[in-house]
Design a protein around this motif. Structure first.
Motif, short mmCIF file in Angstrom:
data_model
loop_
_atom_site.label_atom_id
_atom_site.label_comp_id
_atom_site.label_asym_id
_atom_site.label_seq_id
_atom_site.Cartn_x
_atom_site.Cartn_y
_atom_site.Cartn_z
N VAL A 1 -47.62 15.57 -37.59
CA VAL A 1 -46.37 16.22 -37.17
C VAL A 1 -46.75 17.58 -36.60
O VAL A 1 -47.23 18.45 -37.33
N LEU A 2 -46.56 17.77 -35.29
CA LEU A 2 -46.98 18.99 -34.60
C LEU A 2 -45.79 19.92 -34.40
O LEU A 2 -44.79 19.53 -33.80
N ASP A 3 -45.93 21.13 -34.92
CA ASP A 3 -44.90 22.17 -34.77
C ASP A 3 -45.45 23.18 -33.76
O ASP A 3 -46.29 24.01 -34.08
N HIS A 4 -44.96 23.08 -32.51
CA HIS A 4 -45.54 23.88 -31.42
C HIS A 4 -45.34 25.38 -31.64
O HIS A 4 -46.24 26.17 -31.40
N GLU A 5 -44.15 25.75 -32.11
CA GLU A 5 -43.84 27.17 -32.23
C GLU A 5 -44.71 27.84 -33.29
O GLU A 5 -45.20 28.95 -33.09
N ARG A 6 -44.94 27.15 -34.40
CA ARG A 6 -45.77 27.74 -35.47
C ARG A 6 -47.24 27.45 -35.26
O ARG A 6 -48.07 27.90 -36.04
N LYS A 7 -47.55 26.63 -34.23
CA LYS A 7 -48.95 26.22 -33.98
C LYS A 7 -49.55 25.63 -35.26
O LYS A 7 -50.69 25.89 -35.62
N ARG A 8 -48.73 24.84 -35.95
CA ARG A 8 -49.13 24.21 -37.20
C ARG A 8 -48.95 22.71 -37.09
O ARG A 8 -47.99 22.24 -36.48
N THR A 9 -49.89 21.99 -37.67
CA THR A 9 -49.77 20.53 -37.71
C THR A 9 -49.83 20.06 -39.15
O THR A 9 -50.72 20.46 -39.91
N TYR A 10 -48.85 19.24 -39.52
CA TYR A 10 -48.89 18.56 -40.81
C TYR A 10 -49.61 17.23 -40.61
O TYR A 10 -49.25 16.46 -39.73
N VAL A 11 -50.61 16.98 -41.42
CA VAL A 11 -51.32 15.70 -41.39
C VAL A 11 -50.91 14.93 -42.64
O VAL A 11 -51.04 15.42 -43.77
N ILE A 12 -50.35 13.74 -42.42
CA ILE A 12 -49.86 12.89 -43.51
C ILE A 12 -50.79 11.69 -43.62
O ILE A 12 -50.93 10.92 -42.66
N ARG A 13 -51.44 11.59 -44.77
CA ARG A 13 -52.29 10.42 -45.02
C ARG A 13 -51.66 9.62 -46.15
O ARG A 13 -51.16 10.21 -47.11
N LYS A 14 -51.71 8.30 -46.03
CA LYS A 14 -51.03 7.47 -47.03
C LYS A 14 -51.85 6.22 -47.32
O LYS A 14 -52.69 5.81 -46.51
N GLU B 1 -49.72 -3.69 -61.66
CA GLU B 1 -49.47 -2.29 -61.31
C GLU B 1 -49.62 -2.10 -59.80
O GLU B 1 -50.51 -2.68 -59.18
N TRP B 2 -48.74 -1.27 -59.25
CA TRP B 2 -48.79 -0.89 -57.82
C TRP B 2 -49.13 0.59 -57.72
O TRP B 2 -48.70 1.39 -58.55
N THR B 3 -49.92 0.95 -56.71
CA THR B 3 -50.25 2.36 -56.48
C THR B 3 -49.89 2.74 -55.04
O THR B 3 -50.23 2.01 -54.10
N GLY B 4 -49.22 3.87 -54.89
CA GLY B 4 -48.91 4.42 -53.56
C GLY B 4 -49.32 5.87 -53.52
O GLY B 4 -48.92 6.65 -54.39
N ARG B 5 -50.15 6.25 -52.53
CA ARG B 5 -50.67 7.61 -52.45
C ARG B 5 -50.20 8.30 -51.18
O ARG B 5 -50.10 7.68 -50.12
N LEU B 6 -50.02 9.60 -51.32
CA LEU B 6 -49.67 10.44 -50.18
C LEU B 6 -50.51 11.71 -50.25
O LEU B 6 -50.64 12.30 -51.32
N GLU B 7 -51.08 12.10 -49.12
CA GLU B 7 -51.77 13.38 -49.04
C GLU B 7 -51.19 14.16 -47.87
O GLU B 7 -51.12 13.65 -46.75
N LEU B 8 -50.75 15.39 -48.14
CA LEU B 8 -50.21 16.26 -47.09
C LEU B 8 -51.14 17.44 -46.91
O LEU B 8 -51.52 18.08 -47.90
N SER B 9 -51.49 17.72 -45.66
CA SER B 9 -52.23 18.95 -45.38
C SER B 9 -51.62 19.61 -44.16
O SER B 9 -51.00 18.96 -43.32
N ALA B 10 -51.76 20.93 -44.10
CA ALA B 10 -51.23 21.71 -42.97
C ALA B 10 -52.40 22.46 -42.36
O ALA B 10 -53.11 23.19 -43.06
N VAL B 11 -52.62 22.25 -41.07
CA VAL B 11 -53.77 22.88 -40.39
C VAL B 11 -53.29 23.52 -39.10
O VAL B 11 -52.26 23.13 -38.54
N PRO B 12 -54.03 24.51 -38.58
CA PRO B 12 -53.67 25.07 -37.27
C PRO B 12 -53.75 23.98 -36.20
O PRO B 12 -54.67 23.16 -36.20
N SER B 13 -52.79 23.95 -35.28
CA SER B 13 -52.73 22.89 -34.28
C SER B 13 -53.97 22.85 -33.40
O SER B 13 -54.42 21.79 -32.98
N THR B 14 -54.56 24.01 -33.13
CA THR B 14 -55.76 24.02 -32.28
C THR B 14 -56.88 23.27 -32.96
O THR B 14 -57.54 22.42 -32.36
#
Length: 317
Positions: free
Chosen positions: A229-242, A291-304
């Motif tokens: 998810v790229l936020d142009h104004e903040r020059k920030r990208t959220y990377v969602i891994r699942k 048993e079921w397992t569901g994982r989510l990893e969120l990271s925020a990095v500079p878009s560049t």
């Protein structure tokens, strides 16, 4: 506590306090100054801040923090259903109940605990829950904050019932964005999706990225395990891994629906976007003891950094 396998002082990495309703909340910190806050109301992450102290999750200024009302923002746990069907309340009951700290959580792999401050939570159905959804289960949730500031959620649902049951699930993640019209999602191109604004009709995504100029409420099917998810104004990208979560929900209520929601500000749709790792289109079925397992990893990095180095097929967990 014994909850942290981190090399720094674990007592400083985890703090357990109470909110103004007397409900316990847990604050996780890493040595660089990032933090995450988890409420036992719903097992819900209500805050995730980077090393600079910037809030990365959206919570409405009109959110109600009192059970049995779900909190509008953060990362609600939608279980045992996502959406509104049958006799259960919308998005299930897990997000409205009080969870407990799990002192006896079965061990996870070393990579899921090393170098992280984490908390293990547990939710078991009450008699009241069993009346509306007659299936015995144990839901374990680990929330951890890594040394690099990324936020990890691992959900494990075990069937302790005598018969099989099925459920749907989502990490209903409210991301904080500068301006919804400046945001785009990459990684969902060419996928089929179910459009909840068109009676769940199935369409194929035509854009080379998803951008926003009106209400969106979609379930993207068989989505890749990395979405950006790229936020142009903040020059920030959220990377969602699942992992274990085949679908991705994308939701923004836009102007008209925002005004109709009592716990949501009229213009707040501009500052938020929900992008959820989910298992919805094909519910999960567990036999007794499974048993079921569901994982989510969120990271925020500079878009560049992101555009040069992000491989959208990406590393796994």
């Amino acid at each position: 506590m014994g909850h942290s396998a981190a090399v720094w002082d674990s007592r400083a990495a985890i703090e357990i306090t109470k909110d103004w309703n007397g409900i316990e909340k847990v604050v996780l910190r890493n040595p660089q100054g990032a933090s995450a806050r988890v409420s036992l109301h719903g097992g819900q992450v209500t805050s995730w801040r980077n090393e600079q102290g910037e809030e990365l999750l959206f919570t409405s200024s009109k959110a109600i923090f009192k059970p049995p009302k779900a909190v509008r923002g953060g990362i609600p746990i939608c279980f045992p259903q996502f959406g509104n069907c049958g006799s259960l309340e919308q998005h299930g009951f897990a997000r409205n109940k009080i969870w407990t700290i799990d002192e006896n959580s079965p061990p996870l792999s070393l990579k899921d605990s090393q170098g992280k401050s984490f908390i293990d939570l547990l939710f078991k159905p009450s008699e009241e829950d069993l009346k509306c959804w007659p299936h015995s289960f144990e839901f374990r949730l680990r929330v951890s904050l890594a040394a690099d500031g990324s936020l990890n959620l691992i959900s494990r649902v075990r069937n302790v019932n005598g018969k099989p049951f099925s459920f749907s699930f989502a990490y209903h993640t409210y991301l904080s964005v500068s301006d919804i019209s400046e945001v785009r999602i990459e990684g969902l191109e060419t996928l089929d999706y179910l459009d909840n604004l068109c009676g769940k009709e199935r369409f194929t995504e035509q854009g080379d990225a998803i951008t926003f100029e009106s209400e969106v409420d979609r379930v993207y099917l068989s989505a890749p395990n990395v979405v950006a998810v790229l936020d142009h104004e903040r020059k920030r990208t959220y990377v969602i891994r699942k992992e274990g979560l085949p679908d991705v929900v994308v939701w923004n209520p836009w102007e008209k629906k925002s005004k109709a929601m009592a716990d949501f500000g009229d213009d707040e749709y501009k500052q938020m976007l929900c992008v959820d790792g989910a298992a919805i289109a094909k519910p999960v079925t567990l036999k007794p003891g499974e048993e079921w397992t569901g994982r989510l990893e969120l990271s925020a990095v500079p878009s560049t950094f992101c555009s040069e180095n992000l491989d959208l097929q990406g590393r796994g967990f």
